[in-house]
Design a protein around this motif. Structure first.
Motif, PDB file in Angstrom:
ATOM      1  N   LEU A   1      -7.922   3.135  -0.474  1.00 54.53           N
ATOM      2  CA  LEU A   1      -6.552   2.850  -0.049  1.00 54.53           C
ATOM      3  C   LEU A   1      -6.862   2.825   1.720  1.00 54.53           C
ATOM      4  CD1 LEU A   1      -4.563   4.839  -2.396  1.00 54.53           C
ATOM      5  CD2 LEU A   1      -4.324   2.545  -1.792  1.00 54.53           C
ATOM      6  N   CYS A   2      -7.352   4.033   2.106  1.00 59.31           N
ATOM      7  CA  CYS A   2      -7.297   4.230   3.598  1.00 59.31           C
ATOM      8  C   CYS A   2      -8.008   2.609   4.288  1.00 59.31           C
ATOM      9  CB  CYS A   2      -8.096   5.238   4.100  1.00 59.31           C
ATOM     10  SG  CYS A   2      -7.302   6.749   3.702  1.00 59.31           S
ATOM     11  N   ARG A   3      -8.980   2.166   3.818  1.00 55.61           N
ATOM     12  CA  ARG A   3      -9.573   1.130   4.266  1.00 55.61           C
ATOM     13  C   ARG A   3      -8.568  -0.170   4.144  1.00 55.61           C
ATOM     14  NH1 ARG A   3     -13.577  -1.751   0.402  1.00 55.61           N
ATOM     15  NH2 ARG A   3     -11.439  -2.323  -0.494  1.00 55.61           N
ATOM     16  N   ASP A   4      -8.075  -0.131   2.810  1.00 53.40           N
ATOM     17  CA  ASP A   4      -7.014  -1.188   2.701  1.00 53.40           C
ATOM     18  C   ASP A   4      -5.995  -1.296   3.707  1.00 53.40           C
ATOM     19  OD1 ASP A   4      -8.768  -2.090   0.595  1.00 53.40           O
ATOM     20  OD2 ASP A   4      -7.426  -1.341  -0.990  1.00 53.40           O
ATOM     21  N   TYR A   5      -5.667  -0.084   3.800  1.00 56.12           N
ATOM     22  CA  TYR A   5      -4.376   0.147   4.787  1.00 56.12           C
ATOM     23  C   TYR A   5      -4.719   0.338   6.458  1.00 56.12           C
ATOM     24  CZ  TYR A   5      -1.341   0.189   0.991  1.00 56.12           C
ATOM     25  OH  TYR A   5      -0.224  -0.327   0.086  1.00 56.12           O
ATOM     26  N   GLY A   6      -6.164   0.254   6.609  1.00 57.50           N
ATOM     27  CA  GLY A   6      -6.310   0.114   7.984  1.00 57.50           C
ATOM     28  C   GLY A   6      -6.352   1.636   8.568  1.00 57.50           C
ATOM     29  N   VAL A   7      -6.445   2.791   7.842  1.00 57.32           N
ATOM     30  CA  VAL A   7      -6.068   4.016   8.528  1.00 57.32           C
ATOM     31  C   VAL A   7      -7.581   4.906   8.053  1.00 57.32           C
ATOM     32  CG1 VAL A   7      -3.812   3.910   8.245  1.00 57.32           C
ATOM     33  CG2 VAL A   7      -5.088   4.919   6.466  1.00 57.32           C
ATOM     34  N   GLY A   8      -7.591   5.969   8.577  1.00 61.23           N
ATOM     35  CA  GLY A   8      -8.816   6.664   8.536  1.00 61.23           C
ATOM     36  C   GLY A   8      -8.474   8.336   8.017  1.00 61.23           C
ATOM     37  N   PHE A   9      -7.236   8.386   7.715  1.00 64.83           N
ATOM     38  CA  PHE A   9      -6.979   9.747   7.317  1.00 64.83           C
ATOM     39  C   PHE A   9      -6.025   9.605   6.226  1.00 64.83           C
ATOM     40  CE2 PHE A   9      -4.717  14.057   7.888  1.00 64.83           C
ATOM     41  CZ  PHE A   9      -5.805  14.754   7.350  1.00 64.83           C
ATOM     42  N   TRP A  10      -6.007  10.275   5.168  1.00 66.82           N
ATOM     43  CA  TRP A  10      -4.922   9.959   3.905  1.00 66.82           C
ATOM     44  C   TRP A  10      -3.479  10.292   4.492  1.00 66.82           C
ATOM     45  CZ3 TRP A  10      -1.774  13.712   2.138  1.00 66.82           C
ATOM     46  CH2 TRP A  10      -1.758  14.912   2.772  1.00 66.82           C
ATOM     47  N   ALA A  11      -3.364  11.139   5.473  1.00 65.94           N
ATOM     48  CA  ALA A  11      -1.954  11.247   5.696  1.00 65.94           C
ATOM     49  C   ALA A  11      -1.434  10.215   6.453  1.00 65.94           C
ATOM     50  CB  ALA A  11      -1.772  12.788   6.666  1.00 65.94           C
ATOM     51  N   ASP A  12      -2.260   9.247   6.883  1.00 65.05           N
ATOM     52  CA  ASP A  12      -1.735   8.131   7.603  1.00 65.05           C
ATOM     53  C   ASP A  12      -1.325   6.971   6.744  1.00 65.05           C
ATOM     54  OD1 ASP A  12      -2.015   9.485  10.120  1.00 65.05           O
ATOM     55  OD2 ASP A  12      -4.075   8.820  10.554  1.00 65.05           O
ATOM     56  N   LEU A  13      -1.544   7.139   5.593  1.00 64.26           N
ATOM     57  CA  LEU A  13      -1.245   6.336   4.619  1.00 64.26           C
ATOM     58  C   LEU A  13       0.280   6.010   4.547  1.00 64.26           C
ATOM     59  CD1 LEU A  13      -3.651   6.815   1.485  1.00 64.26           C
ATOM     60  CD2 LEU A  13      -3.390   4.874   2.966  1.00 64.26           C
ATOM     61  N   PRO A  14       1.024   4.889   4.309  1.00 64.30           N
ATOM     62  CA  PRO A  14       2.498   4.977   4.201  1.00 64.30           C
ATOM     63  C   PRO A  14       2.947   5.781   3.188  1.00 64.30           C
ATOM     64  CG  PRO A  14       1.645   2.520   4.010  1.00 64.30           C
ATOM     65  CD  PRO A  14       0.462   3.605   3.891  1.00 64.30           C
ATOM     66  N   ALA A  15       4.079   6.505   3.573  1.00 63.61           N
ATOM     67  CA  ALA A  15       4.808   7.510   2.450  1.00 63.61           C
ATOM     68  C   ALA A  15       4.881   7.020   1.168  1.00 63.61           C
ATOM     69  CB  ALA A  15       6.041   7.707   3.367  1.00 63.61           C
ATOM     70  N   ASP A  16       5.433   5.759   1.170  1.00 58.51           N
ATOM     71  CA  ASP A  16       5.830   5.107  -0.458  1.00 58.51           C
ATOM     72  C   ASP A  16       4.272   5.055  -0.968  1.00 58.51           C
ATOM     73  OD1 ASP A  16       4.996   3.147   1.571  1.00 58.51           O
ATOM     74  OD2 ASP A  16       5.820   1.580   0.137  1.00 58.51           O
ATOM     75  N   VAL A  17       3.290   4.761  -0.493  1.00 58.82           N
ATOM     76  CA  VAL A  17       1.995   4.521  -1.051  1.00 58.82           C
ATOM     77  C   VAL A  17       1.656   6.058  -1.500  1.00 58.82           C
ATOM     78  CG1 VAL A  17      -0.446   3.909  -0.809  1.00 58.82           C
ATOM     79  CG2 VAL A  17       1.219   2.643  -0.025  1.00 58.82           C
ATOM     80  N   ARG A  18       1.551   7.007  -0.549  1.00 56.31           N
ATOM     81  CA  ARG A  18       1.256   8.330  -0.863  1.00 56.31           C
ATOM     82  C   ARG A  18       2.201   8.801  -2.231  1.00 56.31           C
ATOM     83  NH1 ARG A  18       1.952   9.564   4.632  1.00 56.31           N
ATOM     84  NH2 ARG A  18       3.422  10.937   3.921  1.00 56.31           N
ATOM     85  N   ALA A  19       3.605   8.550  -2.165  1.00 56.94           N
ATOM     86  CA  ALA A  19       4.419   8.989  -3.260  1.00 56.94           C
ATOM     87  C   ALA A  19       3.970   8.461  -4.548  1.00 56.94           C
ATOM     88  CB  ALA A  19       5.764   8.550  -2.664  1.00 56.94           C
ATOM     89  N   GLU A  20       3.820   6.998  -4.471  1.00 65.80           N
ATOM     90  CA  GLU A  20       3.458   6.171  -5.660  1.00 65.80           C
ATOM     91  C   GLU A  20       2.155   6.651  -6.258  1.00 65.80           C
ATOM     92  OE1 GLU A  20       1.834   1.827  -6.655  1.00 65.80           O
ATOM     93  OE2 GLU A  20       3.113   2.064  -4.728  1.00 65.80           O
ATOM     94  N   LYS A  21       1.153   6.933  -5.337  1.00 64.26           N
ATOM     95  CA  LYS A  21      -0.187   7.328  -5.965  1.00 64.26           C
ATOM     96  C   LYS A  21      -0.442   8.583  -6.152  1.00 64.26           C
ATOM     97  CE  LYS A  21      -1.869   3.051  -5.597  1.00 64.26           C
ATOM     98  NZ  LYS A  21      -2.583   2.149  -6.618  1.00 64.26           N
ATOM     99  N   ASN A  22       0.614   9.579  -5.789  1.00 64.62           N
ATOM    100  CA  ASN A  22       0.723  10.899  -5.856  1.00 64.62           C
ATOM    101  C   ASN A  22      -0.585  11.511  -5.083  1.00 64.62           C
ATOM    102  OD1 ASN A  22       1.844  13.310  -6.824  1.00 64.62           O
ATOM    103  ND2 ASN A  22       0.481  13.795  -8.640  1.00 64.62           N
ATOM    104  N   ILE A  23      -0.622  11.189  -3.633  1.00 68.33           N
ATOM    105  CA  ILE A  23      -1.433  11.700  -2.875  1.00 68.33           C
ATOM    106  C   ILE A  23      -0.967  12.917  -2.166  1.00 68.33           C
ATOM    107  CG2 ILE A  23      -2.930  11.127  -0.996  1.00 68.33           C
ATOM    108  CD1 ILE A  23      -2.927   8.274  -1.961  1.00 68.33           C
ATOM    109  N   ARG A  24      -1.585  13.921  -2.176  1.00 70.04           N
ATOM    110  CA  ARG A  24      -1.433  15.163  -1.466  1.00 70.04           C
ATOM    111  C   ARG A  24      -2.802  16.138  -1.305  1.00 70.04           C
ATOM    112  NH1 ARG A  24       2.305  16.195  -6.195  1.00 70.04           N
ATOM    113  NH2 ARG A  24       0.897  17.317  -7.701  1.00 70.04           N
ATOM    114  N   PRO A  25      -2.674  16.879  -0.436  1.00 72.58           N
ATOM    115  CA  PRO A  25      -3.982  17.652  -0.212  1.00 72.58           C
ATOM    116  C   PRO A  25      -4.215  18.256  -1.381  1.00 72.58           C
ATOM    117  CG  PRO A  25      -2.163  18.158   1.523  1.00 72.58           C
ATOM    118  CD  PRO A  25      -1.514  17.164   0.474  1.00 72.58           C
ATOM    119  N   LEU A  26      -5.374  18.404  -1.716  1.00 74.55           N
ATOM    120  CA  LEU A  26      -6.190  19.152  -2.763  1.00 74.55           C
ATOM    121  C   LEU A  26      -7.118  20.213  -2.191  1.00 74.55           C
ATOM    122  CD1 LEU A  26      -7.039  19.598  -5.796  1.00 74.55           C
ATOM    123  CD2 LEU A  26      -8.762  17.621  -5.363  1.00 74.55           C
TER     124      LEU A  26
END
Length: 162
Positions: free
Chosen positions: A76-101
């Protein structure tokens, strides 16, 4: 990464319980790996943990599942051109249920140092048979732990253990 060391009774487990509880309160997911004491110090937190492993086979399975999550986040980070999970768009993080583990590995040393069995025991002795099975499982688990420790931080995976 965090490594907590100290003699028995110094409060390591209490500190880990506090760390886990605070992480849960902050909305983080928690995975606990404790095949040595079978999660005995953390049973009150079990219902809130996203992952739980209290023996070698489940620890291996949980580390493999965590690795799959890391790989999905990397893609996902590669596809969105970001190097850190928190830099993914908020809607993507919400849709994919991405949060720190937070991954807590209790008695970490017991997982990475192979257990030796006396060579004087007959090959069909239960300890020898169990040692062989657990040794290969431990070997695979050590590989998973190595991968986790080397590359998961940028994907929101945090590690702690004692």
């Amino acid at each position: 990464h965090l490594l907590m060391v100290g003699p028995s009774g110094s409060g390591k487990s209490i500190a880990l319980v506090t760390l886990i509880a605070q992480s849960l309160c902050r909305g983080m997911d928690v995975a606990l790996i404790d095949p040595v004491k079978m999660g005995a110090d953390f049973t009150q937190l079990r219902p809130y943990c996203a992952g739980w492993a209290d023996n070698i086979p489940t620890a291996q399975s949980l580390m493999e599942a965590i690795y799959r999550i890391v790989e999905e986040r990397r893609l996902l980070c590669r596809d969105y051109g970001v190097g850190f999970w928190a830099d993914l768009p908020a809607d993507v993080r919400a849709e994919k249920n991405i949060r720190p583990l937070l991954v807590v590995i209790d008695e970490y040393v017991s997982l990475v140092i192979p257990r030796t069995v006396s060579k004087a025991l007959p090959k069909d002795h239960p300890l020898v048979e169990e040692g062989g099975v657990n040794s290969s499982k431990q070997h695979r688990l050590r590989g998973g732990l190595r991968i986790f420790l080397l590359g998961c931080r940028s994907q929101g995976m945090l590690g702690g253990g004692r």
